[in-house]
Write a protein that holds these residues in place. Sequence first.
Motif, PDB file in Angstrom:
ATOM      1  N   GLY A 156       0.830  -1.205   0.000  1.00 27.17           N
ATOM      2  CA  GLY A 156       0.000   0.000   0.000  1.00 27.17           C
ATOM      3  C   GLY A 156       0.864   1.254   0.000  1.00 27.17           C
ATOM      4  N   PHE A 157       1.930   1.237   0.821  1.00 28.96           N
ATOM      5  CA  PHE A 157       2.860   2.371   0.826  1.00 28.96           C
ATOM      6  C   PHE A 157       3.586   2.469  -0.519  1.00 28.96           C
ATOM      7  CE2 PHE A 157       2.663   1.238   5.407  1.00 28.96           C
ATOM      8  CZ  PHE A 157       2.150   2.431   5.883  1.00 28.96           C
ATOM      9  N   ALA A 158       3.920   1.320  -1.095  1.00 32.78           N
ATOM     10  CA  ALA A 158       4.593   1.308  -2.393  1.00 32.78           C
ATOM     11  C   ALA A 158       3.702   1.923  -3.468  1.00 32.78           C
ATOM     12  CB  ALA A 158       4.982  -0.119  -2.771  1.00 32.78           C
ATOM     13  N   ALA A 159       2.416   1.573  -3.426  1.00 36.40           N
ATOM     14  CA  ALA A 159       1.477   2.116  -4.412  1.00 36.40           C
ATOM     15  C   ALA A 159       1.336   3.627  -4.255  1.00 36.40           C
ATOM     16  CB  ALA A 159       0.112   1.443  -4.233  1.00 36.40           C
ATOM     17  N   GLU A 160       1.257   4.057  -3.004  1.00 32.15           N
ATOM     18  CA  GLU A 160       1.127   5.489  -2.707  1.00 32.15           C
ATOM     19  C   GLU A 160       2.292   6.279  -3.304  1.00 32.15           C
ATOM     20  OE1 GLU A 160       1.992   7.830   1.379  1.00 32.15           O
ATOM     21  OE2 GLU A 160       0.463   6.260   1.513  1.00 32.15           O
ATOM     22  N   ARG A 161       3.524   5.789  -3.115  1.00 28.87           N
ATOM     23  CA  ARG A 161       4.705   6.509  -3.599  1.00 28.87           C
ATOM     24  C   ARG A 161       4.894   6.347  -5.100  1.00 28.87           C
ATOM     25  NH1 ARG A 161       7.239   8.932   0.302  1.00 28.87           N
ATOM     26  NH2 ARG A 161       6.563   8.387   2.394  1.00 28.87           N
ATOM     27  N   ALA A 162       4.529   5.206  -5.627  1.00 25.47           N
ATOM     28  CA  ALA A 162       4.641   5.003  -7.075  1.00 25.47           C
ATOM     29  C   ALA A 162       3.664   5.904  -7.825  1.00 25.47           C
ATOM     30  CB  ALA A 162       4.388   3.540  -7.425  1.00 25.47           C
ATOM     31  N   ASN A 163       2.433   6.001  -7.321  1.00 23.32           N
ATOM     32  CA  ASN A 163       1.455   6.889  -7.949  1.00 23.32           C
ATOM     33  C   ASN A 163       1.887   8.344  -7.852  1.00 23.32           C
ATOM     34  OD1 ASN A 163      -0.900   5.378  -9.019  1.00 23.32           O
ATOM     35  ND2 ASN A 163      -1.059   4.598  -6.920  1.00 23.32           N
ATOM     36  N   ASN A 164       2.466   8.703  -6.723  1.00 23.55           N
ATOM     37  CA  ASN A 164       2.939  10.073  -6.546  1.00 23.55           C
ATOM     38  C   ASN A 164       4.077  10.383  -7.508  1.00 23.55           C
ATOM     39  OD1 ASN A 164       2.360  12.358  -4.624  1.00 23.55           O
ATOM     40  ND2 ASN A 164       4.585  12.265  -4.424  1.00 23.55           N
ATOM     41  N   LEU A 165       4.985   9.427  -7.670  1.00 22.20           N
ATOM     42  CA  LEU A 165       6.107   9.596  -8.591  1.00 22.20           C
ATOM     43  C   LEU A 165       5.603   9.745 -10.017  1.00 22.20           C
ATOM     44  CD1 LEU A 165       9.208   9.665  -8.384  1.00 22.20           C
ATOM     45  CD2 LEU A 165       9.217   7.209  -8.867  1.00 22.20           C
ATOM     46  N   TYR A 166       4.609   8.954 -10.382  1.00 17.31           N
ATOM     47  CA  TYR A 166       4.031   9.021 -11.729  1.00 17.31           C
ATOM     48  C   TYR A 166       3.402  10.398 -11.970  1.00 17.31           C
ATOM     49  CZ  TYR A 166       1.251   7.747 -15.833  1.00 17.31           C
ATOM     50  OH  TYR A 166       0.702   7.704 -17.100  1.00 17.31           O
ATOM     51  N   ASP A 167       2.653  10.871 -10.989  1.00  9.28           N
ATOM     52  CA  ASP A 167       2.002  12.183 -11.150  1.00  9.28           C
ATOM     53  C   ASP A 167       3.042  13.294 -11.307  1.00  9.28           C
ATOM     54  OD1 ASP A 167      -0.632  11.344 -11.121  1.00  9.28           O
ATOM     55  OD2 ASP A 167      -0.758  11.380  -8.941  1.00  9.28           O
ATOM     56  N   LYS A 168       4.123  13.217 -10.540  1.00  7.85           N
ATOM     57  CA  LYS A 168       5.179  14.230 -10.660  1.00  7.85           C
ATOM     58  C   LYS A 168       5.785  14.218 -12.058  1.00  7.85           C
ATOM     59  CE  LYS A 168       6.930  14.891  -5.958  1.00  7.85           C
ATOM     60  NZ  LYS A 168       8.117  14.753  -5.074  1.00  7.85           N
ATOM     61  N   PHE A 169       6.070  13.033 -12.548  1.00  9.07           N
ATOM     62  CA  PHE A 169       6.706  12.916 -13.855  1.00  9.07           C
ATOM     63  C   PHE A 169       5.793  13.333 -14.993  1.00  9.07           C
ATOM     64  CE2 PHE A 169      10.610  11.245 -12.488  1.00  9.07           C
ATOM     65  CZ  PHE A 169      11.439  11.097 -13.590  1.00  9.07           C
ATOM     66  N   THR A 170       4.495  13.327 -14.763  1.00  2.00           N
ATOM     67  CA  THR A 170       3.553  13.732 -15.808  1.00  2.00           C
ATOM     68  C   THR A 170       3.086  15.169 -15.629  1.00  2.00           C
ATOM     69  OG1 THR A 170       1.787  12.648 -14.535  1.00  2.00           O
ATOM     70  CG2 THR A 170       2.773  11.401 -16.349  1.00  2.00           C
ATOM     71  N   GLY A 171       3.824  15.936 -14.823  1.00  2.00           N
ATOM     72  CA  GLY A 171       3.595  17.374 -14.764  1.00  2.00           C
ATOM     73  C   GLY A 171       2.640  17.862 -13.707  1.00  2.00           C
ATOM     74  N   HIS A 172       2.249  17.012 -12.777  1.00  2.00           N
ATOM     75  CA  HIS A 172       1.308  17.437 -11.726  1.00  2.00           C
ATOM     76  C   HIS A 172       2.054  17.891 -10.476  1.00  2.00           C
ATOM     77  CE1 HIS A 172      -2.273  15.940 -13.860  1.00  2.00           C
ATOM     78  NE2 HIS A 172      -1.512  14.918 -14.224  1.00  2.00           N
ATOM     79  N   ASP A 173       1.400  18.732  -9.698  1.00  2.00           N
ATOM     80  CA  ASP A 173       1.941  19.172  -8.413  1.00  2.00           C
ATOM     81  C   ASP A 173       1.526  18.143  -7.373  1.00  2.00           C
ATOM     82  OD1 ASP A 173       2.895  20.490  -6.221  1.00  2.00           O
ATOM     83  OD2 ASP A 173       1.327  22.032  -6.197  1.00  2.00           O
ATOM     84  N   ALA A 174       2.413  17.191  -7.114  1.00  2.00           N
ATOM     85  CA  ALA A 174       2.066  16.071  -6.241  1.00  2.00           C
ATOM     86  C   ALA A 174       3.035  15.974  -5.076  1.00  2.00           C
ATOM     87  CB  ALA A 174       2.081  14.770  -7.045  1.00  2.00           C
ATOM     88  N   LYS A 175       2.513  15.649  -3.901  1.00  2.54           N
ATOM     89  CA  LYS A 175       3.384  15.470  -2.744  1.00  2.54           C
ATOM     90  C   LYS A 175       2.742  14.525  -1.743  1.00  2.54           C
ATOM     91  CE  LYS A 175       1.644  19.684  -0.468  1.00  2.54           C
ATOM     92  NZ  LYS A 175       2.026  20.988   0.128  1.00  2.54           N
ATOM     93  N   ILE A 176       3.606  13.827  -0.996  1.00  2.82           N
ATOM     94  CA  ILE A 176       3.172  12.922   0.063  1.00  2.82           C
ATOM     95  C   ILE A 176       2.927  13.733   1.334  1.00  2.82           C
ATOM     96  CG2 ILE A 176       3.827  10.972   1.512  1.00  2.82           C
ATOM     97  CD1 ILE A 176       3.390  10.079  -1.303  1.00  2.82           C
ATOM     98  N   VAL A 177       1.762  13.534   1.954  1.00  2.40           N
ATOM     99  CA  VAL A 177       1.455  14.256   3.198  1.00  2.40           C
ATOM    100  C   VAL A 177       1.074  13.298   4.314  1.00  2.40           C
ATOM    101  CG1 VAL A 177       0.753  16.367   2.020  1.00  2.40           C
ATOM    102  CG2 VAL A 177      -0.957  14.589   2.481  1.00  2.40           C
TER     103      VAL A 177
END
Length: 631
Positions: free
Chosen positions: A185-206
């Motif tokens: 679950g933590f892996a999915a959270e960080r992988a999705n966040n990484l994907y969003d960052k690479f595709t130009g979104h303002d994404a961060k883990i909180v």
Amino acid sequence: MGTVHEKKIEIMKKYLSRIATCSGYYIKGNIPSKIIDKALTTFALGMDRTTIIGFYDTSVFSNGKSGYIFTDDKMYYLETLEKPKKLWYDDIKETRLCSGGDLEIIQYDGEKRVFNSTFLNNKPLKEFLDIMAGFDCTNAGNDKFEKNKKKKSNGAISGGLGIGTFETVNNQYEEEKFHASQGHGFAAERANNLYDKFTGHDAKIVGDDNAKNGADRIVDGIAIQSKYCATGSRCINECFEDDGKGAFRYTIDGKPMQIEVPSDKYDEAIRAMEEKIRNGQVNGVTDPEEAKNIVRKGHFTYTQAKNIAKAGTVESLTYDAVNGTIIATSAFGVTALLTLATEVWDGKEFDDALRTATYSGIKVGGTAFVTSIIAAQLSKAGLNSALVGSSEAIVTMMGPKASAVLINAFRSGTKPIYGAAAMKSAAKLLRGNTITAGVSIVVLSSLDIANLFRERISGKQMFKNMTETVATVGGGTGGWIAGASAGSMLLPGIGTVVGGILGSIVGGASAGTVANKVTSAFIEDDAEAMVGIIQNVFTDMASEYLLNNKEAEKVVDKLRDELDGKKLKDMFASQNRRKFARILLTPIIENEVAKRNVVYSPTTEQMKNSLELVLNEIYDETSSDGHLSFA
């Protein structure tokens, strides 16, 4: 075309016979070693013999005890009844012949020197000094670049490795959660966040603040809770009280958060959420169609998320490679900029300095990339778990206060933690540091090991190189921790990173070699202990200010003029002798570094062109001999 040194020897041949009014002058290659030996102990202390281009011996017995030594970048001289002196060619602002025949030299710092010795013809001396002061090293062909390409800048390398280690360890710290029972679950959270960052979104883990019913991450201002379970209905049930029977738990400003689910469980999750809405379990929402606005389709499947948390899978390696690319970019940038600055300050042309900086950046960026992947894979394979006992034992010895200082320096953007929580987190951090430092040493030493087996270096040389590598990595890592801790206390956030980089430079740089060489010019007397303290402080400050060899030598020249018996006695009587030495050295060093050219960051186009040029050269080298070397 010849090297820079050879060109300067040719200039010396043209002028030395005209400068000298007596015999006893020699061009490089014909200078008797005995008179140079004597000159070195009499008036040319610390001189590098390899830089000599000519010597004019004016001593009575032709034994080298006085005269004029001309080198690539300066002139050492001792005239009758005078003290030994040194004139740097690049300090010369203006030369002029006076009406009486004296040669007057004005330096950039305002100092004036006058040559009026009967041993000199001042007109040809003026012409020679004018040429050397304005000598254009760019006419020396590619020789200078080839030497610079292989030159190591440990300060820049340590700074780059420091930022790479910092980000790798931070990743290791956060990704230790991957080993938990719900690690995917933590892996999915960080992988999705990484994907969003690479595709130009303002994404961060909180979600690291562990707030009850808080968001895991925010993307473009939207609060998101990640739920990666084996079924879509299970993903939705976990968002409600009483194992799916109660009310919806995740709201912000009275509205439901988005629930991110595996891409292959999305349709089932939509149906489950529609049913919950019909049952009235989502406050303020009555239309089942709203389920599509609440449930968010993740970028990865449930199986992919599980594989990211494991070692050796395609998904895991891909995820670590993307993280490694981000880390490598930071390491590349820090190393390249520091190298560019030191090269320009060392008198190199901007284009050549940029090429050298690009090479250094690629080397350190590549090291950071490989290190981050290997460290992440080793951690996922269980090495982190094997280090639990030793790391917790170290933290126990450190105690809660030291642990809090250590961990809060690395927990950027979150509230400080103390006590048992700080000790537990510090142990995690130390495990990541141990793995990352170990991998860095192996990666940096791999070329030496390969060269040993190919018989390109001796075992003794490999041991020496590896010892230096261990010292650089260890010093850089320790320096980062100390600098980051201090920076965090002064200015949390940016202070952590800046303090860490400066700490890495100071901790990992081997400027001691230069400092020890130039400070050996001191004549030791009864104040030997005080001079030793000054030498040690100067070693530290040479690293802090990134002094190059020329700057360090000029500082020592100025210090020698100021240092006398009275000042050493004052230092001996002071309560803090290291502080006294630093106060003594600071204005001299700052006056010297103030002469540096302002170094601007290269433009994107310049960096792109340099990178393209260097990569083409690397490709040509690889194609020609089948291997690649930055050593």
